[in-house]
Design an enzyme around this catalytic site. Sequence first.
Site, PDB file in Angstrom:
ATOM      1  N   LYS A 104       0.859  -1.177   0.000  1.00  0.00           N
ATOM      2  CA  LYS A 104       0.000   0.000   0.000  1.00  0.00           C
ATOM      3  C   LYS A 104       0.897   1.229   0.000  1.00  0.00           C
ATOM      4  O   LYS A 104       1.666   1.456   0.937  1.00  0.00           O
ATOM      5  CB  LYS A 104      -0.895  -0.010   1.239  1.00  0.00           C
ATOM      6  CG  LYS A 104      -1.798   1.207   1.316  1.00  0.00           C
ATOM      7  CD  LYS A 104      -2.768   1.097   2.463  1.00  0.00           C
ATOM      8  CE  LYS A 104      -3.626   2.335   2.564  1.00  0.00           C
ATOM      9  NZ  LYS A 104      -4.529   2.273   3.708  1.00  0.00           N
ATOM     10  N   LYS A 141      -2.061  -1.562  -3.915  1.00  0.00           N
ATOM     11  CA  LYS A 141      -2.948  -0.405  -3.864  1.00  0.00           C
ATOM     12  C   LYS A 141      -2.153   0.881  -3.913  1.00  0.00           C
ATOM     13  O   LYS A 141      -1.188   0.975  -3.149  1.00  0.00           O
ATOM     14  CB  LYS A 141      -3.722  -0.491  -2.544  1.00  0.00           C
ATOM     15  CG  LYS A 141      -4.587   0.692  -2.235  1.00  0.00           C
ATOM     16  CD  LYS A 141      -5.195   0.520  -0.875  1.00  0.00           C
ATOM     17  CE  LYS A 141      -5.984   1.764  -0.530  1.00  0.00           C
ATOM     18  NZ  LYS A 141      -6.483   1.699   0.811  1.00  0.00           N
ATOM     19  N   SER A 151     -10.016   5.567  -4.736  1.00  0.00           N
ATOM     20  CA  SER A 151     -10.953   6.671  -4.933  1.00  0.00           C
ATOM     21  C   SER A 151     -10.478   7.676  -5.979  1.00  0.00           C
ATOM     22  O   SER A 151     -11.255   8.109  -6.835  1.00  0.00           O
ATOM     23  CB  SER A 151     -11.195   7.370  -3.596  1.00  0.00           C
ATOM     24  OG  SER A 151      -9.963   7.798  -3.024  1.00  0.00           O
TER      25      SER A 151
END
Length: 307
Positions: free
Chosen positions: A179, A232, A258
Amino acid sequence: MRRLVAETRLHAASFVLPLFVTSGEAIERPIASMPGHAQLSIDRLVPVVREAADAGVGGVILFGIPDTKDEQGSSAWDPQGPVPRAIEAIKSADIDLTVWADVCMCEYTSHGHCGVVRGTTVDNDATLPLLARTAVSYAAAGADVIAPSDMMDGRVAAVRSALDSAQFDELPICAYSAKYASAYYGPFRDAAGSTPAFGDRRTHQMDPANGREALREATIDLAEGADMVMVKPAGPYLDIVRQVRDRVDVPVAAYQVSGEYSMIEAGAANDWIDGDQVMLESLTSIARAGADIILTYYAIRAATLLG
Ligand code: PBG
Ligand code: ZN
């Protein structure tokens, strides 16, 4: 002919839809930076989960918007909190898809950091028991997958052993292994109210410049007991998705975050791009890079388009 020889195919079953759940009733608070998405109370959330299941979507991942926040983020493990209650509601509605519980403290802490803060930094080791406790609370509510997204070192081992001792030894963990400390999370932080009050997440989330480190993180998480690993964001990190896919033999998930969603939406709203085509192209690219599972805010729309 193209359909016959296509090397990559998108399947609704591999999509996971992120949803934001809040307390109260009949609440549908639109998220300005994420058109088409809203914070939902449980009574509004369940029909969306049913719609996803009916479209063939493989899962939903829940993020909670708590009523109260404190230094420790204690609402995270409250069995009456939004996430455990939403999991129970989905399960008792008997909807046939997997329910993932994101485990992190940042939606629940008053300072917005992903763990306990000591001075001006996040205290890695002091955070582990809180994550473990939160994971057990979601497991008890009936979650199908526990997904720690905090990026603390050692959290997979801590969560695994807490789940095992609470008799959830069969519950899988999908670790957000790679991440990145990404500006693409901007709209999510509006949606979840989790912007850090000071500093940033660079003490624990990864440097976008690093690729080998992602492989190391995935390897460590697997050694600690992860059953799946995640990369991610997805689109800007397709090289990482491919390298992780080639290195590990567990399912690899990629999260179209997002900011990736909002940029496509903004372009489409201005008629600068064809939103549906760019959506499918972006998802196809993520699948082609090697993702077995794709977390995407487009899950229902893409599933519907794919028929
Ligand atoms: C919480 C978390 C974040 C996202 C998922 N879980 C934000 C962050 O780390 O700040 C981002 C998801 C998205 O942007 O869609 N740790
Ligand atoms: Zn967090």
